[in-house]
Design an enzyme around this catalytic site. Structure first.
Site, short mmCIF file in Angstrom:
data_model
loop_
_atom_site.label_atom_id
_atom_site.label_comp_id
_atom_site.label_asym_id
_atom_site.label_seq_id
_atom_site.Cartn_x
_atom_site.Cartn_y
_atom_site.Cartn_z
N ASP A 1 29.22 -1.24 68.43
CA ASP A 1 29.86 -2.72 68.76
C ASP A 1 31.41 -2.66 68.84
OD1 ASP A 1 30.71 -3.63 66.04
OD2 ASP A 1 28.46 -3.08 65.98
N GLU B 1 28.28 7.22 69.00
CA GLU B 1 27.39 6.00 69.01
C GLU B 1 26.24 6.66 70.04
OE1 GLU B 1 26.52 2.78 67.94
OE2 GLU B 1 24.79 3.22 69.47
N GLY C 1 24.42 11.22 66.21
CA GLY C 1 25.27 11.35 65.22
C GLY C 1 24.92 12.62 64.40
N ASP D 1 28.27 3.53 60.05
CA ASP D 1 27.63 1.85 60.29
C ASP D 1 26.37 2.07 61.23
OD1 ASP D 1 27.41 -0.74 61.03
OD2 ASP D 1 29.26 -0.52 62.54
N TYR E 1 22.42 -11.51 57.26
CA TYR E 1 21.64 -10.32 57.00
C TYR E 1 20.53 -10.59 56.06
CZ TYR E 1 24.83 -7.06 59.50
OH TYR E 1 25.77 -6.31 60.09
N1 SPD Z 1 20.25 -5.16 58.56
C1 SPD Z 1 21.08 -5.11 59.62
C2 SPD Z 1 21.78 -3.96 59.13
C3 SPD Z 1 22.92 -3.72 60.21
C4 SPD Z 1 24.07 -2.92 59.81
N2 SPD Z 1 25.05 -2.46 60.70
C5 SPD Z 1 25.46 -3.55 61.62
C6 SPD Z 1 26.26 -3.11 62.60
C7 SPD Z 1 27.75 -3.83 62.94
N3 SPD Z 1 28.83 -3.10 63.18
#
Ligand code: SPD
Length: 334
Positions: free
Chosen positions: A131, A151, A183, A201, A270
């Site tokens: 992202d 990515e 990756g 990430d 989350y």
């Molecule tokens: N449970 C979802 C965890 C997501 C972690 N990565 C998010 C990407 C944002 N750049």
């Protein structure tokens, strides 16, 4: 957005809503105007509910104003919707990756916890993070000369550029080189001791990100870091995933001969409202993650196109390593 073969991008009109976690209308039509009783607890029409075996028996829900995009890449389902209270939301395989309202709490912490813990980071690698939010944060550091990103899913990059320009702005930094690919394979090919910092990430460890939580991957990360280099990797929730965290900590203690620490932050959208990070350093100059030596607070906003930091500061950096007793007991014992 145009349609593509073998990783189709498509507008929402070309797809039905995924019935397993989304219901837009009841038989009687749209329910938006009806007042729901406060004890309503069934699947609510017009809401997105995040259901996954990784958090059985619970599901956080967001009200959907408008579905903006649904597609299927070679790796996962990709969805973007406008929520009524958290801005636009990016969802991969039914799991929320970010919302415009609270993405700062994750992207700033996963980036500045490692980069503010070492002096003069110059070469940084991001694994995942398609992202662009982590890139946006890395680019606040003026000492950084090179930012590589690997990515796996180009659709995530394209969708972010189209729907989340304030996040994908990270790609505009000329220090950034984007690699689309796996990756794990990328890291294996990296010459030893290349990077000062690696940021992983990832999404959750079911689906394309699974290998990023395993010991061989951490071994590749350690090799790619210079002595005293640092890694910060997404490490799930202390409320939901203590077993996963225990395994990550045990593996990292074997692989990283410098310091090994767990930190966490709050992200309301989350699962369980929190998410953690594993922060490790390789053998070499000691890294004391709890006491940042490279503060960013004063220098973060020189670039006028960039928003000031919303979440991170030096106090919250140190506080992130304070753990509740139940988690501290387990993590310290590994
Ligand atoms: N449970 C979802 C965890 C997501 C972690 N990565 C998010 C990407 C944002 N750049």
């Amino acid at each position: 957005m145009a349609a593509q073969e073998g990783g189709a991008l498509a507008t929402v009109e070309e797809h039905g809503f995924p019935a397993t976690y989304m219901s837009m209308e009841t038989e009687g039509g749209n329910n938006d105007d009806k007042e729901l009783p406060i004890y309503e607890s069934s699947v609510i029409p017009g809401w997105f509910s995040e259901i996954s075996p990784m958090w059985p028996g619970e599901a956080h829900s967001l009200k959907v104003e408008k579905m903006l995009f649904q597609g299927k890449s070679d790796y996962q389902d990709v969805m973007v919707f406008q929520s009524s209270t958290y801005g636009k939301v990016l969802v991969l395989d039914g799991v929320i990756q970010l919302t415009e309202r609270d993405e700062c709490a994750y992207q700033e912490m996963i980036t500045h916890l490692p980069l503010c813990s070492i002096l003069n980071p110059k070469k940084v690698l991001v694994i995942g993070g398609g992202d662009g939010g982590v890139l946006r944060e890395v680019s606040r550091h003026s000492s950084v000369e090179r930012i590589d990103i690997c990515e796996i899913d180009k659709m995530v990059v394209d969708v972010s550029k189209e729907f989340f320009p304030h996040i994908a702005v990270g790609y505009e930094d000329p220090r950034v080189t984007l690699n689309i690919g796996d990756g794990v394979a990328f890291l294996k090919a990296v010459p030893e001791e290349t990077y000062d910092a690696i940021i992983v990430d990832s999404s959750d460890p079911i689906g394309p990100a699974q290998e990023l939580f395993e010991k061989p991957f951490f071994e590749s990360v350690a090799k790619a870091l210079r002595p005293g280099g640092v890694v910060c990797t997404q490490a799930e929730s202390i409320w939901l995933h203590m077993q996963i965290i225990e395994d990550i900590v045990a593996n990292c203690r074997q692989v990283f001969k410098g310091s090994v620490n767990y930190a966490w932050t709050t992200v309301p959208t989350y699962p369980s409202g929190v998410i953690g990070f594993m922060l490790c350093s390789t053998e070499g100059p000691h890294v004391d993650f709890k006491h940042p030596v490279n503060p960013i607070d004063a220098t973060c906003c020189h670039n006028k196109e960039k928003q000031p930091l919303k979440f991170y500061n030096s106090e919250i950096h140190s506080a992130a390593f304070c753990l509740p007793s139940f988690a501290k007991r387990v993590i310290d014992s590994k």
